[in-house]
Design a protein around this motif. Structure first.
Motif, PDB file in Angstrom:
ATOM      1  N   GLN A 268      26.683  42.887  22.879  1.00 56.86           N
ATOM      2  CA  GLN A 268      26.280  43.430  24.180  1.00 56.86           C
ATOM      3  C   GLN A 268      27.326  44.389  24.729  1.00 56.86           C
ATOM      4  O   GLN A 268      27.000  45.437  25.288  1.00 56.86           O
ATOM      5  CB  GLN A 268      26.031  42.299  25.168  1.00 56.86           C
ATOM      6  N   SER A 269      28.586  44.056  24.571  1.00 58.75           N
ATOM      7  CA  SER A 269      29.662  44.923  25.037  1.00 58.75           C
ATOM      8  C   SER A 269      29.641  46.252  24.289  1.00 58.75           C
ATOM      9  O   SER A 269      29.737  47.325  24.887  1.00 58.75           O
ATOM     10  CB  SER A 269      31.010  44.234  24.839  1.00 58.75           C
ATOM     11  N   TYR A 270      29.520  46.197  22.975  1.00 57.47           N
ATOM     12  CA  TYR A 270      29.491  47.410  22.165  1.00 57.47           C
ATOM     13  C   TYR A 270      28.281  48.266  22.524  1.00 57.47           C
ATOM     14  O   TYR A 270      28.400  49.486  22.655  1.00 57.47           O
ATOM     15  CB  TYR A 270      29.459  47.058  20.674  1.00 57.47           C
ATOM     16  N   ALA A 271      27.128  47.637  22.706  1.00 59.84           N
ATOM     17  CA  ALA A 271      25.927  48.389  23.051  1.00 59.84           C
ATOM     18  C   ALA A 271      26.102  49.114  24.380  1.00 59.84           C
ATOM     19  O   ALA A 271      25.717  50.276  24.523  1.00 59.84           O
ATOM     20  CB  ALA A 271      24.718  47.458  23.104  1.00 59.84           C
ATOM     21  N   GLY A 272      26.709  48.441  25.348  1.00 58.79           N
ATOM     22  CA  GLY A 272      26.951  49.077  26.641  1.00 58.79           C
ATOM     23  C   GLY A 272      27.901  50.258  26.520  1.00 58.79           C
ATOM     24  O   GLY A 272      27.673  51.315  27.111  1.00 58.79           O
ATOM     25  N   LEU A 273      28.980  50.091  25.756  1.00 57.24           N
ATOM     26  CA  LEU A 273      29.924  51.188  25.560  1.00 57.24           C
ATOM     27  C   LEU A 273      29.295  52.342  24.795  1.00 57.24           C
ATOM     28  O   LEU A 273      29.558  53.512  25.077  1.00 57.24           O
ATOM     29  CB  LEU A 273      31.172  50.686  24.827  1.00 57.24           C
ATOM     30  N   TYR A 274      28.466  52.033  23.821  1.00 55.70           N
ATOM     31  CA  TYR A 274      27.792  53.074  23.039  1.00 55.70           C
ATOM     32  C   TYR A 274      26.869  53.901  23.926  1.00 55.70           C
ATOM     33  O   TYR A 274      26.896  55.127  23.887  1.00 55.70           O
ATOM     34  CB  TYR A 274      27.009  52.426  21.890  1.00 55.70           C
ATOM     35  N   HIS A 275      26.082  53.248  24.758  1.00 57.97           N
ATOM     36  CA  HIS A 275      25.186  53.980  25.662  1.00 57.97           C
ATOM     37  C   HIS A 275      25.982  54.781  26.682  1.00 57.97           C
ATOM     38  O   HIS A 275      25.616  55.903  27.022  1.00 57.97           O
ATOM     39  CB  HIS A 275      24.207  53.032  26.351  1.00 57.97           C
ATOM     40  N   TRP A 276      27.105  54.242  27.146  1.00 57.45           N
ATOM     41  CA  TRP A 276      27.973  54.966  28.072  1.00 57.45           C
ATOM     42  C   TRP A 276      28.508  56.233  27.410  1.00 57.45           C
ATOM     43  O   TRP A 276      28.543  57.299  28.009  1.00 57.45           O
ATOM     44  CB  TRP A 276      29.129  54.058  28.498  1.00 57.45           C
ATOM     45  N   ALA A 277      28.936  56.104  26.153  1.00 56.05           N
ATOM     46  CA  ALA A 277      29.475  57.251  25.419  1.00 56.05           C
ATOM     47  C   ALA A 277      28.417  58.333  25.249  1.00 56.05           C
ATOM     48  O   ALA A 277      28.705  59.521  25.406  1.00 56.05           O
ATOM     49  CB  ALA A 277      30.001  56.802  24.056  1.00 56.05           C
ATOM     50  N   LEU A 278      27.197  57.944  24.928  1.00 59.26           N
ATOM     51  CA  LEU A 278      26.128  58.932  24.779  1.00 59.26           C
ATOM     52  C   LEU A 278      25.862  59.657  26.091  1.00 59.26           C
ATOM     53  O   LEU A 278      25.662  60.867  26.108  1.00 59.26           O
ATOM     54  CB  LEU A 278      24.846  58.263  24.271  1.00 59.26           C
ATOM     55  N   GLU A 279      25.883  58.930  27.196  1.00 61.46           N
ATOM     56  CA  GLU A 279      25.653  59.549  28.505  1.00 61.46           C
ATOM     57  C   GLU A 279      26.769  60.501  28.892  1.00 61.46           C
ATOM     58  O   GLU A 279      26.564  61.397  29.700  1.00 61.46           O
ATOM     59  CB  GLU A 279      25.515  58.465  29.580  1.00 61.46           C
ATOM     60  N   HIS A 280      27.963  60.303  28.327  1.00 59.31           N
ATOM     61  CA  HIS A 280      29.099  61.157  28.649  1.00 59.31           C
ATOM     62  C   HIS A 280      29.372  62.211  27.582  1.00 59.31           C
ATOM     63  O   HIS A 280      30.455  62.781  27.523  1.00 59.31           O
ATOM     64  CB  HIS A 280      30.345  60.301  28.896  1.00 59.31           C
ATOM     65  N   GLY A 281      28.413  62.462  26.735  1.00 58.90           N
ATOM     66  CA  GLY A 281      28.495  63.575  25.795  1.00 58.90           C
ATOM     67  C   GLY A 281      29.112  63.303  24.443  1.00 58.90           C
ATOM     68  O   GLY A 281      29.307  64.231  23.675  1.00 58.90           O
ATOM     69  N   LEU A 282      29.434  62.066  24.129  1.00 57.81           N
ATOM     70  CA  LEU A 282      29.951  61.762  22.799  1.00 57.81           C
ATOM     71  C   LEU A 282      28.773  61.464  21.876  1.00 57.81           C
ATOM     72  O   LEU A 282      27.825  60.793  22.258  1.00 57.81           O
ATOM     73  CB  LEU A 282      30.883  60.557  22.835  1.00 57.81           C
ATOM     74  N   HIS A 283      28.845  61.986  20.661  1.00 60.03           N
ATOM     75  CA  HIS A 283      27.755  61.770  19.707  1.00 60.03           C
ATOM     76  C   HIS A 283      28.337  61.462  18.335  1.00 60.03           C
ATOM     77  O   HIS A 283      29.515  61.693  18.088  1.00 60.03           O
ATOM     78  CB  HIS A 283      26.856  63.003  19.628  1.00 60.03           C
ATOM     79  N   GLY A 284      27.509  60.973  17.469  1.00 57.31           N
ATOM     80  CA  GLY A 284      27.909  60.709  16.093  1.00 57.31           C
ATOM     81  C   GLY A 284      28.963  59.625  15.971  1.00 57.31           C
ATOM     82  O   GLY A 284      28.924  58.618  16.662  1.00 57.31           O
ATOM     83  N   TRP A 285      29.930  59.877  15.085  1.00 57.07           N
ATOM     84  CA  TRP A 285      30.930  58.854  14.776  1.00 57.07           C
ATOM     85  C   TRP A 285      31.818  58.517  15.962  1.00 57.07           C
ATOM     86  O   TRP A 285      32.306  57.401  16.057  1.00 57.07           O
ATOM     87  CB  TRP A 285      31.758  59.268  13.573  1.00 57.07           C
ATOM     88  N   LYS A 286      32.040  59.463  16.887  1.00 55.96           N
ATOM     89  CA  LYS A 286      32.874  59.152  18.050  1.00 55.96           C
ATOM     90  C   LYS A 286      32.194  58.129  18.949  1.00 55.96           C
ATOM     91  O   LYS A 286      32.828  57.209  19.448  1.00 55.96           O
ATOM     92  CB  LYS A 286      33.198  60.406  18.841  1.00 55.96           C
ATOM     93  N   ALA A 287      30.912  58.287  19.187  1.00 58.53           N
ATOM     94  CA  ALA A 287      30.185  57.333  20.026  1.00 58.53           C
ATOM     95  C   ALA A 287      30.079  55.974  19.345  1.00 58.53           C
ATOM     96  O   ALA A 287      30.102  54.941  20.004  1.00 58.53           O
ATOM     97  CB  ALA A 287      28.793  57.869  20.346  1.00 58.53           C
ATOM     98  N   GLU A 288      29.991  55.976  18.025  1.00 56.02           N
ATOM     99  CA  GLU A 288      29.840  54.719  17.293  1.00 56.02           C
ATOM    100  C   GLU A 288      31.169  53.996  17.076  1.00 56.02           C
ATOM    101  O   GLU A 288      31.209  52.774  17.009  1.00 56.02           O
ATOM    102  CB  GLU A 288      29.192  54.989  15.939  1.00 56.02           C
ATOM    103  N   SER A 289      32.258  54.740  16.976  1.00 51.79           N
ATOM    104  CA  SER A 289      33.543  54.134  16.625  1.00 51.79           C
ATOM    105  C   SER A 289      34.323  53.590  17.810  1.00 51.79           C
ATOM    106  O   SER A 289      34.753  52.447  17.811  1.00 51.79           O
ATOM    107  CB  SER A 289      34.421  55.151  15.899  1.00 51.79           C
TER     108      SER A 289
END
Length: 56
Positions: free
Chosen positions: A15-36
């Motif tokens: 759940q924590s990772y999913a929240g951070l991943y969605h936050w990263a996508l909303e802030h313009g990070l994509h691909g390996w940066k959003a996933e890592s």
């Protein structure tokens, strides 16, 4: 008992990772940066403007 603790811990991390991943996508990070490391990569570049609370 150990199985319940491990299951709850894994669920919490997921759940924590999913929240951070969605936050990263909303802030313009994509691909390996959003996933890592979704929050850390943005904090290191613009912590004041992004409102990120994690520390690199």
């Amino acid at each position: 008992m150990a199985t319940a603790v491990l299951t709850a811990t894994a669920g919490g991390f997921a759940q924590s990772y999913a929240g951070l991943y969605h936050w990263a996508l909303e802030h313009g990070l994509h691909g390996w940066k959003a996933e890592s490391f979704p929050c850390w990569s943005t904090c290191s570049s613009s912590s004041a403007s992004s409102g990120c609370s994690c520390s690199p």
